[in-house]
Structure formats: structure tokens, C-alpha cells
Design an enzyme around this catalytic site. Structure first.
Site, short mmCIF file in Angstrom:
data_model
loop_
_atom_site.label_atom_id
_atom_site.label_comp_id
_atom_site.label_asym_id
_atom_site.label_seq_id
_atom_site.Cartn_x
_atom_site.Cartn_y
_atom_site.Cartn_z
N ASP A 166 0.84 -1.18 0.00
CA ASP A 166 0.00 0.00 0.00
C ASP A 166 0.89 1.25 0.00
O ASP A 166 1.87 1.33 0.74
CB ASP A 166 -0.88 -0.02 1.25
CG ASP A 166 -1.86 1.13 1.29
OD1 ASP A 166 -2.75 1.17 0.43
OD2 ASP A 166 -1.74 1.98 2.19
N GLU B 236 1.54 0.28 -4.90
CA GLU B 236 1.08 1.57 -5.39
C GLU B 236 2.25 2.55 -5.43
O GLU B 236 2.74 2.98 -4.38
CB GLU B 236 -0.01 2.11 -4.46
CG GLU B 236 -1.28 1.29 -4.46
CD GLU B 236 -2.32 1.88 -3.54
OE1 GLU B 236 -3.43 2.19 -4.00
OE2 GLU B 236 -2.03 2.03 -2.34
#
Length: 873
Positions: A478, A515
């Protein structure tokens, strides 16, 4: 979490921060007057940088001991400038050599920087200490084993707390002293065999700058291997204990490893997967993924047979906001099914119990390396370890490898909050601090600092534990752009060192992606070289590509008007009434540019791939514009991950509900769903789809369902239960501005698909997976091979708006997003033998079966809203 400054879970920060409770530490000193932030930074034993100071003599003052460390004006060395680029313009001070021996003692008390200005005024500020802690302790501590470590059945517990005055172990109701290693700042205690299974906490006496006093914190172990319910205590647990290994664990047979560039990934949330599956014996639990005969597991197995290779699980580590005991979990106190499909009553009712219900995505980490207890049959004790392992076995047995979504970029809380673990042990170290001393929150919550030695070590150690002890096959990071590139590469290196003989797993087969968004205080490599999209190119670690995603869907996930269209939602070729689409001329130009973005996506987002764009120019992928950034950034297929939807933002079905003209029928909505999914499924490089997208999954237009409960989130595997559309207006907190657009859609029964549309979509998607899996041309390894094998023969000024034709080795793929049948003539192929791919020619979609090829002219004829694959031979 989505693209740059596009934080769809930003609301998590608000919820967590608002819910933070004041701590009740025991004070051993009176509160001190708060200085003006912490604008001084002690970056190593020799150097202090002080924003806003005059470049004259200053000093550091440490607490009750009366320690004074003299500072003289100095300059940064080249190495210091490289390590702290964001501080390079601030005044630097050199620590007096006579005082350097005082550093270790000074750091264990209140620390201030003071200076007498030329006007006689005394200036005081707090001091940030991560840099000097790394310099004094990091080199030795980074190689130490922390947490519970067993040797011949006897545990040793170790915690890094270099600024603590004392650390003791609270074990099973008694207090046991711990011994400090001065060289590492680690406190240790060795136990006896009977400690195994006992609950414990650390009693850390330390200066806490956020409350301006010395406190004794009772805190769990950051390196916990097991926990009691609701994370109240750590447990002295050996993960190698045979009692924690399910039958067959040591001989676990995994599906064959799939290279990342060929991975097809299904994203799932554990509770979503089964909580409303009436055929599951363990709804909402890890063990639901062992229920081989449930509707959900049968569906996953069918996807695996078709070509899905990985299941990506949303966070399953211990997180902060869900009560783990079922008796403590609240449920909506109303009959949700009784309200109208466009009512605001459902979201109101769900919201009243959201803070204490069983649902949360889990992006609020508490303990990074322990399975979440809410998904276990019993959260008390190590049952969660056994059941997580059984879940991995269940997925492997269904032909799927397991990816974990990991969230090391922030913590649930910081300071003295009860949900703060790291910051209550070494205050001011693990969190990333801004220049004024405040905790950075650009990630949505209290940001961590993996650039600091021991936070970076925690990331690596945690990932290795999940890989070795739980046999996890991949990790999705993340907000990876908030990590240093060096940290993610260190993870890769550590995993590569795991071998089947030594560790029971092949670390080199483990896939990594994340990400790579570029935003916040770390943006543009301000503090370090980030793990962003462009920086990670060539590393073999993939980043999500938002380029084709936006082009396929249209606009941005954050447009005020959700009706702005794209390639797969009818822009120009089937316009809706949205004023946001612009004039017909603007629509056409934007659609053609979208087609170029999708073409680069189909190559694997390659920076150096050269093609003719829709303006007639010969360009590289890196020269194509995406909101001011290069569209192509990958060095090889596998650097960029394609997707049309994920847990963030509206599901693909919901986005198309907003964007397709209202008159669009169920069959055509199904076809546009498959077409959108095809742009990722038939691309070079890895691709991901959200669980249920092949079943037209809806969340009733909810754009940020992280805390929206089972009602809006649950997957419906049986088409008789619908797809989730029309379950009421989505929660107001993140969606109220779109309610005027949502109400007429949710009220329209024609937008709730029946079994035919749902089953047709799923079957057509599985056909695409079969084609990808059986055709080697979709797994090219280098830019050179892609450049040689893949082309867009009709690209240029005369390209048909709404149609992309791709030639790939012995294949031709036509993506026809228009509402009409389209003929695409490739004159260079006249005389060649092509036919619709056997998978589609004998597949589930009768309309696609009507696609044809005219050999004499090289014309491919493709029905409306269809992705058709032709094969030569």
C-alpha cells in the site's frame, strides 16, 4: 488506495484520528512547558540542523541531568546532504567533540535545542532524534533478532528501546526486569520453557514529547507473533511449534509459480468473500477459503482453471478498528431489505453501528506480523495462526497462490494513543516527522518512516516472516511510493535469500507489486529515492498503472460529475447527457487520446515502445502525456500492473452505471464490462481485477466502502441474490455529493442485472483468461520482444474512434467499444489465414461467435461492444 493525491481512503484517517482516545500513562515527572515544535534535527552524532535558527552558537539541553551539549556553526558534508536533501538549506551545527560522549545519556530524557539570539531573546525548540539514533545504534541493531525467539524451547524476548530509562516485562501478572545492551539499545530477557503461551507486555519508561513528561507505557510487542483478543497482550509464541501447523503444512504443494509478467490476480476481502454465502460453513472467516464446496470457492476454482493465478487478500494482519470477539460486534438495528433501492435509510442505519461492527478493510495497522483476530474462529490465542495457514492451504489447493496486501506506510495512531505501539516504545522515531516536528499524515494516518533503519528493518523482517512462516506467495505494498526504493529492494533481496531447503519456501518465486503514487511530503524524491512508478522500472517489482484505468473508465475517479465517459463507457460513440463530456469535437479528441493510453497499457506501459499515435506522430510511450506525466514508464513487461477496477473507488459496474446512457440494456452493460476487463486481461504484464467484477459486482455506487459494512460490501456468488446494486444510497460521508446522480439510477429496476447478464459476463471473462493463459504471445519478457511482436496497424489520423486493433505475433485482437459492428481492414494481412480464436469460437458468448474474417481483404468484422481475438493458422 488510488493515484496521486487521490486518496479514496482518506476518510480512514478522519475516523481513526477522531476515534483516538487519550492515553493514561503513569507520570514520573511534571509536565514541562511545550517548546515551539521540534524544528531542530539531530541527524548524526556530529551534526544538528535547525530550521529557523541563527547561524551562531547554540546548545542541546537534556532534562533533569542538566546535560549541556555545545553546538557551533557548521556545514553539512556531501554524505549528509545526500541523506537529508530536504534539510540541506537550513542552518547546520557541529556537536562539540568534547560533548559527543554525552549523546546516549542525553537521548534518554527531555531534549531541547536552545540559542541566545543577537537581540538577547532565548529561542527554544524540541529536537527530532531518528538520525542520531540510527547513527549510534542502527548499524548493530539492524542485524539483531527482535520479539520472541526460541532456542531449545526457551524463549528470549527482545525489544529495541534505546531512549527508554527502563524496560521490564509484564508476564502473566508479574514483572520481570530486562537488561539493556548499550551497543544496540535493545532490552532482552531470557525465559524458561513454561513461558510459552503466556501473555505479556513491555513496561517502557520513556520521555514522551507529545505529552511533555516521562511515562511508563504498558505496550505490546511490535514483533508479536501472536496476540490475545483485541490485541490486549502479546503471547510468547513459537511459530515453529508443531501444534500450530495444520495437517500437511510441512509438505504443502503449491500451484506452479507464475512469473509476475503473466500473473492474473483476483483481489478479495476476506469478509466480503463469504459473509453472505449461504453455502459457506465459515462465513466471514479465514476458513471460508477452505470450504471447497461453497459457491465462492467453486467460483475461485473455476477462475483458477481459466487462468487466474493469484488471490490478493486485502489486509489480513492485525488491525485496530474491528472488535475481534463476535459478542462485541454490533449489527445494524433495522431491516435493511425493507427500504427502497434509492433510500438513504440503509446507509443511515449501517452508519450507526459502523464503529463497532465486524467490518473494515483493515488499512489501520496495529501489529504488522500477526493475523487479524476478527477472521478467526477464536481471536483468543494462536488459533488465528493455524487458520491463516489453513486458508493458504485452501487457496493453494484450489490452484491459486496467495498475495497479502501490506500497509507499512502508516500506523493506526501515534503518540500516546492506545492504538499506538511503535511510538510508545521509541517516541518520535518510527513515525515520519515534518520539519516542525508534527507527524506526517499524507498517507491518511500517522505516517511511518521506512527510511529510518529500524522501521526499514521491521518492514523486511515482517515480510520475511509472512513468507517463511505462512508461505505467502506475494505482497502488495500500500502506498509504496512513501517507501524508499532501497527499502523495497531490501525486501526483494531478503526474499530472494529464502530457499526450500533452508526455509521451506522459494523466495525468488514470490511476487512484489504496489502503489507507486508520488505525493505528500516524500514527493519528487524530496527525502529519498522513492519506490514510485518511474523509479521502480526495471526492478521486477510492479506498480499499479492508472493510465489505462482512467482511459477505459473515463475521467477521473474523483470527478464531481461521475458521468464523464471513456473508451469502455461510450465517450463520443454512445454519448450520455453529461455536460462534463464537452463538445462533440472535444469528445472525439479525448477518446482518441484515451485509445493511445490504452495501447501503451496493452504493451505493459513500456516507456520505450514506439508507435504511431492517433495524431499521426511516431512517439515513444514516455512521450505520450498522462496529466503532465509520461504515460509509458515501464522498462519491461512486468513493471506495470493493469487494472480496470479495485477496492478503491466505484466498482467497474457502478462506474459504468454512472457513465453509460440510461437506455443501455443489461446485455450491453455486460458486454461493456467484459470489454473493459479485456483491456487488462489481454495486456502484457500483470493484471488485477476486483473480486466479483466478472459477476457485475456493485456496491450500490459506494466509492469508498472501507467502513460501509456487509450490506454494501458482501459478494453475491449466487446470481439469484443479485449483484449488490440497489441496496440504497451509498454512505453519505464519501458519496452524498453524488446522491443526485445516484438516486435515479438506483431506483431504475432495469439497472439491476439478472442471472443471464451475470453468468454471461463471467463466462466471457473466463474465456479471455483462457486465451491469455494458452497464448505465449501475452507473456513477452522484454521491450525489444514487445516492439517486434506487437503493433497497432490501424493507429494514426484515420483510426476509428472507439476501436483499437492490435496485432500480436500470430494473433489479432480487436476491441470494439462502439454500439455498432465494425470492420477493421489490415491490408498487410490480406491473403493470410485468420479465424476467431477457438476459445471464443466455441465459447460462451454467442455474439462474439459472430465475429468473422475476410481473407481476401484482411478485414476483421467484430460485433458491437466486443473484444475479439483472432488467430492465424
Amino acid at each position: 488506495m488510488n493515484g496521486p493525491l487521490r486518496r479514496t481512503v482518506a476518510a480512514v484517517a478522519m475516523v481513526l484520528c477522531a476515534a483516538a482516545l487519550p492515553a493514561t500513562p503513569s507520570a514520573t515527572a511534571a509536565p514541562a512547558p511545550a517548546p515551539a515544535g521540534a524544528q531542530a534535527q539531530w541527524i548524526d552524532r556530529n551534526t544538528v540542523i535547525w530550521k529557523g535558527a541563527e547561524h551562531t552558537a547554540a546548545q542541546l539541553e537534556s532534562g533533569a541531568h542538566g546535560i549541556r551539549i555545545r553546538l557551533t556553526p557548521g556545514t553539512l558534508t556531501p554524505a549528509e546532504r545526500a541523506a537529508y536533501p530536504h534539510l540541506a538549506t537550513y542552518p547546520a551545527f557541529t556537536v562539540d567533540p568534547r560533548d559527543r560522549g554525552l549523546a546516549r545519556t542525553a537521548l534518554r530524557d527531555r531534549l531541547l535545542a536552545t540559542q541566545r539570539r543577537a537581540d538577547g531573546q532565548r529561542t527554544t525548540t524540541g529536537v527530532q532524534i531518528p538520525g542520531v539514533l540510527d547513527d549510534l545504534y542502527g548499524a548493530r541493531a539492524r542485524h539483531a533478532a527482535l520479539g520472541p525467539v526460541f532456542h531449545h524451547g526457551r524463549p528470549t524476548l527482545s525489544v529495541w528501546a534505546p531512549t527508554a530509562r527502563t524496560v521490564a516485562l509484564e508476564l502473566d501478572g508479574r514483572t520481570v526486569p530486562m537488561r539493556r545492551e548499550d551497543a544496540t539499545g535493545i532490552w532482552r530477557v531470557q525465559g524458561t520453557r513454561d513461558w510459552a503461551g503466556k501473555p505479556y507486555r513491555y513496561l517502557v519508561t520513556v520521555w514522551a514529547p507529545t505529552v511533555g513528561k516521562t511515562v511508563t507505557n504498558k505496550v505490546t510487542d511490535p514483533y508479536s507473533t501472536a496476540l490475545t483478543a483485541d490485541s490486549a497482550r502479546s503471547l510468547v509464541t513459537d511459530l515453529d511449534d508443531p501444534k500450530l501447523a495444520p495437517a500437511g503444512w510441512s509438505q504443502l504443494t503449491k500451484p506452479a509459480a507464475v512469473p509476475l509478467r503473466r500473473a492474473r490476480i483476483q483481489e478479495l476481502q476476506i469478509r466480503d468473500f463469504s459473509v453472505e454465502d449461504r453455502t459457506s460453513r465459515h462465513p466471514g472467516q479465514y476458513l471460508a477459503l477452505t470450504d471447497r464446496r461453497s459457491d465462492g470457492m467453486r467460483h475461485l476454482a473455476s477462475l483458477a482453471r481459466s487462468g487466474t493465478s493469484y488471490v490478493h487478500l486485502l489486509p489480513a494482519f492485525d488491525f485496530a478498528t474491528t472488535p475481534e470477539r463476535r459478542a462485541d460486534q454490533e449489527h445494524p438495528g433495522c431491516d435493511l431489505a425493507s427500504y427502497a433501492p434509492d433510500s438513504d435509510s440503509q446507509q443511515d442505519c449501517v452508519g450507526k453501528s459502523a464503529a463497532r461492527d465486524a467490518y473494515n478493510w483493515g488499512y489501520d495497522p496495529l501489529h504488522y506480523t500477526v493475523p487479524e483476530g476478527a477472521y478467526a474462529s477464536d481471536p483468543e490465542g494462536p488459533a488465528r495462526t493455524v487458520e491463516f495457514r489453513r486458508m493458504v492451504q485452501g487457496l493453494n489447493g484450489a490452484g491459486l497462490r496467495t498475495v497479502m496486501d501490506v500497509v507499512y506506510n502508516h500506523t493506526a495512531a501515534s503518540g500516546q494513543d492506545p492504538h499506538s505501539v511503535l511510538d510508545r516504545i521509541v517516541p518520535g522515531y518510527y513515525q515520519r516527522l515534518l520539519d516542525d516536528g508534527g507527524v506526517a499524515t499524507s498517507t491518511c494516518c500517522s505516517g511511518t518512516a521506512p527510511e529510518h533503519t529500524m522501521m526499514g528493518k521491521l518492514v523486511v523482517d515482517s515480510v520475511v516472516t509472512w513468507a517463511r512462516e505462512y508461505k505467502v506467495d506475494g505482497f502488495r505494498f500500500d502506498l509504496m511510493g512513501h517507501h524508499p526504493k532501497a527499502n523495497i529492494l531490501a525486501v526483494r533481496k531478503a526474499l530472494d535469500g529464502l530457499t526450500p531447503r533452508k526455509d521451506g519456501v522459494d523466495g525468488k518465486s514470490i511476487v512484489l507489486y504496489g502503489e507507486g503514487w508520488n505525493f505528500g511530503e516524500a514527493a519528487n524524491d524530496a527525502r529519498f529515492v522513492q519506490a514510485t512508478q518511474q523509479n521502480m522500472a526495471g526492478t521486477g517489482i510492479a506498480t499499479f498503472s492508472d493510465r489505462a484505468r482512467d482511459a477505459v473508465r473515463g475521467g477521473s475517479p474523483f470527478d464531481g460529475d461521475p458521468g464523464i465517459q471513456g473508451f469502455a463507457s461510450g465517450l463520443y460513440t454512445d454519448p450520455n447527457s453529461s455536460a462534463g463530456n464537452g463538445s462533440r469535437t472535444e469528445q472525439r479528441a479525448r477518446l482518441l487520446h484515451y485509445q493511445d493510453l490504452i495501447k501503451i497499457g496493452l504493451t505493459g506501459n513500456l516507456a520505450d515502445y514506439t508507435f504511431t499515435d492517433t495524431t499521426g506522430r511516431r512517439v515513444k510511450g514516455s512521450q505520450l502525456d498522462y496529466n503532465g506525466a509520461p504515460a509509458g514508464y515501464a522498462a519491461a513487461p512486468g513493471d506495470a500492473l493493469a487494472y480496470a477496477d479495485a477496492h478503491d473507488n466505484e466498482t467497474l459496474y457502478d462506474a459504468l452505471a454512472y457513465k453509460l446512457p440510461r437506455r443501455t440494456g443489461a446485455a450491453d452493460r455486460s458486454r461493456m464490462q467484459v470489454l473493459a476487463l479485456a483491456t487488462a486481461a489481454l495486456s502484457q504484464g500483470p493484471a488485477l481485477s476486483q473480486g466479483g467484477s466478472d459477476l457485475l459486482r456493485s456496491k450500490s455506487l459506494d466509492r469508498n466502502s472501507f467502513d460501509s459494512g456487509d450490506w454494501f460490501n458482501a459478494l453475491h456468488w449466487n446470481c439469484a441474490d443479485g449483484n449488490g446494486f440497489g441496496r440504497g444510497l451509498p454512505p453519505a460521508a464519501d458519496n452524498k455529493d453524488k446522491w443526485p446522480y445516484a438516486e435515479p439510477l438506483l431506483a431504475d429496476p432495469a439497472l439491476r442485472p439478472g442471472c443471464a447478464a451475470i453468468s454471461d459476463t463471467s463466462a466471457a471473462y473466463r474465456d479471455l483468461l483462457r486465451i491469455h493463459t494458452t497464448e505465449p504471445a501475452f507473456g513477452l519478457a522484454t521491450t525489444a520482444r514487445v516492439q517486434s511482436a506487437l503493433s497497432f496497424p490501424l493507429s494514426g489520423k484515420d483510426e476509428t474512434p472507439g476501436v483499437i486493433t492490435m496485432r500480436l505475433g500470430n494473433l489479432v485482437v480487436v476491441f470494439n467499444a462502439t454500439p455498432d459492428r465494425q470492420d477493421q481492414t489490415v491490408r498487410d494481412l490480406a491473403g493470410e489465414r485468420y479465424a476467431l480464436h477457438p476459445v471464443q469460437a466455441h465459447g460462451a458468448d454467442r455474439t462474439t461467435r459472430t465475429a468473422s474474417y475476410a481473407r481476401s481483404s484482411g478485414t476483421f468484422s467484430v460485433p458491437a461492444r466486443t473484444a475479439a481475438v483472432f488467430r492465424r493458422g
